[in-house]
Design a protein around this motif. Sequence first.
Motif, PDB file in Angstrom:
ATOM      1  N   PHE A 260       0.825  -1.200   0.000  1.00  0.00           N
ATOM      2  CA  PHE A 260       0.000   0.000   0.000  1.00  0.00           C
ATOM      3  C   PHE A 260       0.867   1.262   0.000  1.00  0.00           C
ATOM      4  O   PHE A 260       0.566   2.233  -0.711  1.00  0.00           O
ATOM      5  CB  PHE A 260      -0.977   0.009   1.187  1.00  0.00           C
ATOM      6  CG  PHE A 260      -1.918   1.175   1.152  1.00  0.00           C
ATOM      7  CD1 PHE A 260      -2.766   1.363   0.065  1.00  0.00           C
ATOM      8  CD2 PHE A 260      -1.940   2.110   2.171  1.00  0.00           C
ATOM      9  CE1 PHE A 260      -3.629   2.458   0.002  1.00  0.00           C
ATOM     10  CE2 PHE A 260      -2.797   3.214   2.116  1.00  0.00           C
ATOM     11  CZ  PHE A 260      -3.639   3.387   1.025  1.00  0.00           C
ATOM     12  N   ALA A 261       1.958   1.232   0.757  1.00  0.00           N
ATOM     13  CA  ALA A 261       2.878   2.384   0.766  1.00  0.00           C
ATOM     14  C   ALA A 261       3.392   2.659  -0.650  1.00  0.00           C
ATOM     15  O   ALA A 261       3.481   3.807  -1.091  1.00  0.00           O
ATOM     16  CB  ALA A 261       4.042   2.112   1.722  1.00  0.00           C
ATOM     17  N   GLN A 262       3.700   1.593  -1.382  1.00  0.00           N
ATOM     18  CA  GLN A 262       4.199   1.735  -2.756  1.00  0.00           C
ATOM     19  C   GLN A 262       3.101   2.237  -3.706  1.00  0.00           C
ATOM     20  O   GLN A 262       3.354   3.097  -4.549  1.00  0.00           O
ATOM     21  CB  GLN A 262       4.719   0.387  -3.259  1.00  0.00           C
ATOM     22  CG  GLN A 262       5.935  -0.123  -2.507  1.00  0.00           C
ATOM     23  CD  GLN A 262       7.199  -0.030  -3.322  1.00  0.00           C
ATOM     24  OE1 GLN A 262       7.184  -0.155  -4.536  1.00  0.00           O
ATOM     25  NE2 GLN A 262       8.316   0.207  -2.644  1.00  0.00           N
ATOM     26  N   LEU A 263       1.894   1.692  -3.551  1.00  0.00           N
ATOM     27  CA  LEU A 263       0.799   2.076  -4.447  1.00  0.00           C
ATOM     28  C   LEU A 263       0.450   3.554  -4.302  1.00  0.00           C
ATOM     29  O   LEU A 263       0.084   4.210  -5.279  1.00  0.00           O
ATOM     30  CB  LEU A 263      -0.442   1.210  -4.190  1.00  0.00           C
ATOM     31  CG  LEU A 263      -0.356  -0.243  -4.668  1.00  0.00           C
ATOM     32  CD1 LEU A 263      -1.565  -1.041  -4.174  1.00  0.00           C
ATOM     33  CD2 LEU A 263      -0.259  -0.328  -6.190  1.00  0.00           C
ATOM     34  N   GLU A 264       0.580   4.072  -3.074  1.00  0.00           N
ATOM     35  CA  GLU A 264       0.310   5.499  -2.869  1.00  0.00           C
ATOM     36  C   GLU A 264       1.235   6.367  -3.722  1.00  0.00           C
ATOM     37  O   GLU A 264       0.894   7.496  -4.049  1.00  0.00           O
ATOM     38  CB  GLU A 264       0.515   5.864  -1.386  1.00  0.00           C
ATOM     39  CG  GLU A 264      -0.636   5.455  -0.497  1.00  0.00           C
ATOM     40  CD  GLU A 264      -0.480   6.001   0.923  1.00  0.00           C
ATOM     41  OE1 GLU A 264      -1.485   6.396   1.512  1.00  0.00           O
ATOM     42  OE2 GLU A 264       0.662   6.027   1.440  1.00  0.00           O
ATOM     43  N   GLU A 265       2.420   5.828  -4.022  1.00  0.00           N
ATOM     44  CA  GLU A 265       3.398   6.588  -4.817  1.00  0.00           C
ATOM     45  C   GLU A 265       3.464   6.111  -6.267  1.00  0.00           C
ATOM     46  O   GLU A 265       4.411   6.455  -6.989  1.00  0.00           O
ATOM     47  CB  GLU A 265       4.794   6.458  -4.184  1.00  0.00           C
ATOM     48  CG  GLU A 265       4.919   7.083  -2.802  1.00  0.00           C
ATOM     49  CD  GLU A 265       4.626   8.583  -2.798  1.00  0.00           C
ATOM     50  OE1 GLU A 265       4.979   9.249  -3.791  1.00  0.00           O
ATOM     51  OE2 GLU A 265       4.030   9.069  -1.816  1.00  0.00           O
ATOM     52  N   ALA A 266       2.485   5.318  -6.692  1.00  0.00           N
ATOM     53  CA  ALA A 266       2.569   4.691  -8.024  1.00  0.00           C
ATOM     54  C   ALA A 266       2.779   5.725  -9.132  1.00  0.00           C
ATOM     55  O   ALA A 266       3.598   5.525 -10.043  1.00  0.00           O
ATOM     56  CB  ALA A 266       1.321   3.866  -8.300  1.00  0.00           C
ATOM     57  N   GLU A 267       2.065   6.840  -9.041  1.00  0.00           N
ATOM     58  CA  GLU A 267       2.161   7.825 -10.122  1.00  0.00           C
ATOM     59  C   GLU A 267       3.520   8.531 -10.135  1.00  0.00           C
ATOM     60  O   GLU A 267       4.111   8.742 -11.197  1.00  0.00           O
ATOM     61  CB  GLU A 267       1.003   8.816 -10.053  1.00  0.00           C
ATOM     62  CG  GLU A 267      -0.142   8.336 -10.934  1.00  0.00           C
ATOM     63  CD  GLU A 267      -1.527   8.551 -10.350  1.00  0.00           C
ATOM     64  OE1 GLU A 267      -1.644   9.218  -9.294  1.00  0.00           O
ATOM     65  OE2 GLU A 267      -2.485   8.039 -10.934  1.00  0.00           O
ATOM     66  N   SER A 268       4.032   8.883  -8.949  1.00  0.00           N
ATOM     67  CA  SER A 268       5.339   9.571  -8.919  1.00  0.00           C
ATOM     68  C   SER A 268       6.472   8.620  -9.309  1.00  0.00           C
ATOM     69  O   SER A 268       7.429   9.019  -9.982  1.00  0.00           O
ATOM     70  CB  SER A 268       5.587  10.213  -7.550  1.00  0.00           C
ATOM     71  OG  SER A 268       5.635   9.239  -6.544  1.00  0.00           O
ATOM     72  N   ILE A 269       6.345   7.341  -8.910  1.00  0.00           N
ATOM     73  CA  ILE A 269       7.368   6.355  -9.305  1.00  0.00           C
ATOM     74  C   ILE A 269       7.368   6.195 -10.831  1.00  0.00           C
ATOM     75  O   ILE A 269       8.425   6.190 -11.472  1.00  0.00           O
ATOM     76  CB  ILE A 269       7.117   4.989  -8.609  1.00  0.00           C
ATOM     77  CG1 ILE A 269       7.425   5.093  -7.099  1.00  0.00           C
ATOM     78  CG2 ILE A 269       7.949   3.872  -9.245  1.00  0.00           C
ATOM     79  CD1 ILE A 269       7.018   3.872  -6.271  1.00  0.00           C
ATOM     80  N   THR A 270       6.170   6.109 -11.403  1.00  0.00           N
ATOM     81  CA  THR A 270       6.065   5.943 -12.866  1.00  0.00           C
ATOM     82  C   THR A 270       6.679   7.146 -13.585  1.00  0.00           C
ATOM     83  O   THR A 270       7.437   6.982 -14.554  1.00  0.00           O
ATOM     84  CB  THR A 270       4.582   5.784 -13.281  1.00  0.00           C
ATOM     85  OG1 THR A 270       4.015   4.716 -12.521  1.00  0.00           O
ATOM     86  CG2 THR A 270       4.446   5.482 -14.759  1.00  0.00           C
ATOM     87  N   LYS A 271       6.363   8.332 -13.082  1.00  0.00           N
ATOM     88  CA  LYS A 271       6.875   9.550 -13.711  1.00  0.00           C
ATOM     89  C   LYS A 271       8.405   9.574 -13.705  1.00  0.00           C
ATOM     90  O   LYS A 271       9.048   9.905 -14.707  1.00  0.00           O
ATOM     91  CB  LYS A 271       6.355  10.769 -12.926  1.00  0.00           C
ATOM     92  CG  LYS A 271       5.879  11.889 -13.799  1.00  0.00           C
ATOM     93  CD  LYS A 271       5.139  12.918 -12.992  1.00  0.00           C
ATOM     94  CE  LYS A 271       5.686  14.291 -13.359  1.00  0.00           C
ATOM     95  NZ  LYS A 271       5.189  15.336 -12.463  1.00  0.00           N
ATOM     96  N   GLU A 272       8.971   9.187 -12.569  1.00  0.00           N
ATOM     97  CA  GLU A 272      10.427   9.185 -12.437  1.00  0.00           C
ATOM     98  C   GLU A 272      11.064   8.111 -13.331  1.00  0.00           C
ATOM     99  O   GLU A 272      12.092   8.356 -13.959  1.00  0.00           O
ATOM    100  CB  GLU A 272      10.802   8.987 -10.959  1.00  0.00           C
ATOM    101  CG  GLU A 272      12.287   8.945 -10.648  1.00  0.00           C
ATOM    102  CD  GLU A 272      13.066  10.198 -11.063  1.00  0.00           C
ATOM    103  OE1 GLU A 272      12.449  11.211 -11.445  1.00  0.00           O
ATOM    104  OE2 GLU A 272      14.319  10.141 -11.032  1.00  0.00           O
ATOM    105  N   ARG A 273      10.437   6.961 -13.424  1.00  0.00           N
ATOM    106  CA  ARG A 273      10.986   5.903 -14.288  1.00  0.00           C
ATOM    107  C   ARG A 273      10.942   6.341 -15.753  1.00  0.00           C
ATOM    108  O   ARG A 273      11.864   6.063 -16.524  1.00  0.00           O
ATOM    109  CB  ARG A 273      10.217   4.584 -14.108  1.00  0.00           C
ATOM    110  CG  ARG A 273      10.480   3.914 -12.766  1.00  0.00           C
ATOM    111  CD  ARG A 273       9.929   2.496 -12.752  1.00  0.00           C
ATOM    112  NE  ARG A 273      10.717   1.615 -13.587  1.00  0.00           N
ATOM    113  CZ  ARG A 273      11.579   0.712 -13.107  1.00  0.00           C
ATOM    114  NH1 ARG A 273      11.738   0.561 -11.810  1.00  0.00           N
ATOM    115  NH2 ARG A 273      12.267  -0.044 -13.940  1.00  0.00           N
ATOM    116  N   ILE A 274       9.867   7.039 -16.136  1.00  0.00           N
ATOM    117  CA  ILE A 274       9.771   7.511 -17.524  1.00  0.00           C
ATOM    118  C   ILE A 274      10.867   8.553 -17.791  1.00  0.00           C
ATOM    119  O   ILE A 274      11.475   8.566 -18.864  1.00  0.00           O
ATOM    120  CB  ILE A 274       8.361   8.081 -17.809  1.00  0.00           C
ATOM    121  CG1 ILE A 274       7.344   6.928 -17.815  1.00  0.00           C
ATOM    122  CG2 ILE A 274       8.312   8.841 -19.137  1.00  0.00           C
ATOM    123  CD1 ILE A 274       5.906   7.363 -17.916  1.00  0.00           C
TER     124      ILE A 274
END
Length: 391
Positions: A260-274
């Motif tokens: 759940f901690a990771q899912l809360e950051e799913a969008e920011s993690i995706t943005k950074e990976r892109i």
Amino acid sequence: MAVLCWYLLENPSKLRSQIPFNKPHLVGKESVYIEEAHSNGILAGDGPFTANCHKKLVELTGSGKVLLAHSCTAALEMAAILIDIKPGDEVIMPSYTFVSTANAFVLRGGIPVFVDVRSDTLNLDENLIEDAITPKTKAIVPVHYAGVGCEMEKILTIAKKYDLIVIEDAAQSICSRYKGKSLGSLGDLACMSFHETKNIHCGEGGALLINNPKFAERAEIIREKGTNRTQFFRGQADKYRWVDIGSSFLPGELVASFLFAQLEEAESITKERIRIWNTYHELFECLEKTGKARRPIIPVETEHNGHIYYMLIDRSFDRDDVLEQIERRGINAVFHYQPLHASPAGMKYGSTRSALPVTEDMSECIIRLPLWIGFDQHSRVLGELSDILAE
Ligand SMILES: *Cc1c(COP(=O)(O)O)cnc(C)c1O
């Protein structure tokens, strides 16, 4: 000291820091939520953190219903039970995929029918699907390689025409889109992975996404050892009984709280990976121009999630030799997949209707490069790779 000097002389790459292929990212709140799960006093599955993950995943994917599982492998196995795969039933899928895509159906007696991939995306070639369909075909399993969507419109049209079920292997596809719609929300069912090598993770974890409501109730039963426990606790059944086949597919709350901690950051993690992916892509244009390697191709109708950066190196090079050289220079790059149709179990349990030249070709040229949150050594990777390919 003498031992250290000897070690460095024997292992020159250690003089510089070794770049790992993957570093599992932590957002920071995982340990906070794990403590909270413990103080909740519920550590088995389907407690408050699992419910939070389900809600968050429905929000992120637009899927109708989500059930956490131990892994994407487990979710695929649930899907195979759910669609009633019987011995001899055929399931169309790419050979260029991870073992579990096929193994889940083989466990039920199904036959994976391997179809070639497109040379641009390395995804199931939608134009070859119809030729592989027989009266025994039950389902199509498109795999969205590197989080880049398959040609779903065509695949769904074929499925409708022949009355087949579509199960997306969306293991790599969280936060990716096809024609504006989230991957994982398009097939009757979809399976996601939260393995430590994926964008969002909890060590080992996965989810079954249910988009066709006719599968919703039975999916809960299969996940709870074939019992109606979930419905019973919702007050929808008067007795808690064994009603179907199933297994224990649900993770405990410690895993769900981490996730759940990771899912809360799913969008920011995706943005950074892109962002990291784009840096590779811009920098590697020069290498592509030499004709020695080609970069990934992202079709206009898809939005990817920066899951994998790969290069396809020219056939005049020995890929394994290139990988060995790059490893010696301190960069941990890898290849995959060994095509399933040519693997020992794939030959025993699977089938092909025609040759798979693109799969065989691509799997011998691909190099996957390091990509993780915090990675910033693109220039060094480009430098070493250009150097190796110049020889
Ligand atoms: C990672 C992966 C899987 C397996 O996921 P697990 O969660 O490790 O079981 C299945 N299919 C594909 C395409 C994958 O990349």
